[in-house]
Write an enzyme that holds these catalytic residues in place. Structure first.
Site, mmCIF file in Angstrom:
data_model
loop_
_atom_site.group_PDB
_atom_site.id
_atom_site.type_symbol
_atom_site.label_atom_id
_atom_site.label_comp_id
_atom_site.label_asym_id
_atom_site.label_seq_id
_atom_site.Cartn_x
_atom_site.Cartn_y
_atom_site.Cartn_z
ATOM 1 N N ARG A 162 0.828 -1.209 0.000
ATOM 2 C CA ARG A 162 0.000 0.000 0.000
ATOM 3 C C ARG A 162 0.864 1.262 0.000
ATOM 4 O O ARG A 162 0.542 2.265 0.625
ATOM 5 C CB ARG A 162 -0.965 0.017 1.183
ATOM 6 C CG ARG A 162 -1.927 -1.151 1.208
ATOM 7 C CD ARG A 162 -2.847 -1.160 0.003
ATOM 8 N NE ARG A 162 -3.653 -2.374 -0.024
ATOM 9 C CZ ARG A 162 -3.316 -3.482 -0.673
ATOM 10 N NH1 ARG A 162 -2.188 -3.529 -1.360
ATOM 11 N NH2 ARG A 162 -4.074 -4.552 -0.651
ATOM 12 N N SER A 232 -11.439 -0.758 2.706
ATOM 13 C CA SER A 232 -10.599 -1.110 3.862
ATOM 14 C C SER A 232 -10.032 0.154 4.486
ATOM 15 O O SER A 232 -9.280 0.889 3.840
ATOM 16 C CB SER A 232 -9.465 -2.038 3.425
ATOM 17 O OG SER A 232 -9.977 -3.233 2.887
ATOM 18 N N GLU A 328 -5.232 3.077 6.003
ATOM 19 C CA GLU A 328 -4.945 3.040 4.571
ATOM 20 C C GLU A 328 -5.514 4.292 3.908
ATOM 21 O O GLU A 328 -5.008 4.758 2.896
ATOM 22 C CB GLU A 328 -5.574 1.781 3.963
ATOM 23 C CG GLU A 328 -5.283 1.562 2.503
ATOM 24 C CD GLU A 328 -5.804 0.230 2.003
ATOM 25 O OE1 GLU A 328 -6.224 0.166 0.841
ATOM 26 O OE2 GLU A 328 -5.801 -0.753 2.773
#
Length: 345
Positions: A162, A232, A328
């Site tokens: 990520r 998420s 995130e």
């Protein structure tokens, strides 16, 4: 190029009420540069957005939000692969579906990931055993000050979990205008996660993988068009093999995913679920009842509601497992992005 109303609600999948001083939709590189340069001359904050699928507005934005809508899809046949040149403003899921319809598989594990193609390399999006970096041939970046376009190879993008160079060196004053994807002609299914394990690797088709991924995501994840969310909210944490072994001693059922680096990836959703937080509510925000990794806007939530909920979730997980989750989602304040971990401290 068009100027929009000041509301940011249509431009963030959390569907939060927030406003910007100016919202501009740029349809080509020249418009991107002109809009950015205007903000520089006015000395006002600037924020580049695709579809707002990974941002949390915690307050009104005091400057200009530029929506990247550079379109275009080019397909070039090579000896052993297909090379795709994709405009940054193309919708990611529509791209996945279009390539499948054209008989060009390889993206199906990444179906239904919200956002635009230009956002994919920033986060190095990934799902069900596949990450963007595995398919990336290059990323084209424009220097907004002078209009010069630079092509970065996949290696130069410095992809991580990520993470990428676009969160660091090319974060300010640059914009992604296109991505290059390489899809091998010899298709190899990736069936290592979830219901995909039930498919027969000898007979499975790309369409079956696509359908299975779509089914899993739709059964677990709320549709942002119905319930505001950013997918998420937290990253799946990476821990040392020693820490993973200690956790497994105390929690034998804990899902563990060994990485090439020697670290072990944990399932953040599972950690949150063990803290019995599904359905937990804070103001107008809540932990989703089916997927604990997703925080939702259930009733006119504010950015502060989401932050307070995320803080509670993070602290509960740390108290139980001694593992600190990292967001995130990008946190956007009045003058731009802020450090999400520090905001939750």
């Amino acid at each position: 190029m068009s100027r929009q109303k000041n509301s940011l609600k249509p431009w963030n999948t959390f569907s939060l009420e927030a406003a910007a001083a100016v919202i501009t939709v740029a349809e080509n590189a020249e418009q991107l540069c002109q809009s950015w340069q205007l903000s520089q001359r006015k000395k006002e904050p600037t924020l580049l957005l695709g579809e707002g699928s990974n941002v949390l507005f915690i307050e009104n934005f005091s400057g200009q939000v530029i929506i990247n809508r550079l379109k275009g899809i080019e397909i070039q046949e090579q000896n052993d692969a297909w090379l795709l040149h994709i405009g940054a403003g193309e919708n990611w899921h529509q791209l996945v579906e279009m390539m499948l319809d054209k008989g060009l598989p390889g993206l199906e594990n990444l179906a239904l990931i919200p956002g635009c193609a230009g956002s994919a390399p920033i986060q190095n999006i990934g799902a069900y055993g596949v990450e963007f970096e595995q398919l990336c041939a290059y990323v084209d970046v424009i220097n907004l000050a002078n209009g010069h376009i630079l092509r970065l190879t996949a290696a130069q993008c410095q992809f991580g979990y990520r993470d990428s160079i676009f969160k660091h060196q090319y974060r300010d004053g640059f914009a992604i205008v296109a991505v290059g994807l390489l899809l091998p002609k010899v298709w190899k299914p990736v069936l290592s996660y979830g219901d995909l394990r039930d498919l027969d690797p000898k007979t499975v088709t790309p369409r079956q993988v696509f359908d299975s991924v779509c089914h899993m995501r739709r059964s677990k994840l709320p549709d942002p068009k119905v319930t505001g969310n950013a997918g998420s909210f937290f990253k799946n944490p990476l821990v040392s093999s020693k820490v993973a072994a200690e956790l497994q001693q105390h929690y034998p059922a804990i899902p563990l995913y060994p990485q090439v680096s020697g670290e072990v990836k944990l399932a953040a959703g599972w950690l949150i679920d063990q803290c019995e937080l599904k359905g937990f509510r804070q103001g107008g925000a809540a932990v989703h009842e089916k997927q604990a990794l997703v925080l939702i806007n259930c009733e006119d939530a504010t950015g502060k509601d989401i932050i307070e909920l995320a803080r509670i979730v993070r602290q509960r997980v740390a108290s139980k497992f001694n593992v600190w989750l990292e967001p995130e989602v990008r946190f956007i304040a009045s003058s731009g992005e802020i450090n999400a971990v520090e905001a939750l401290a």
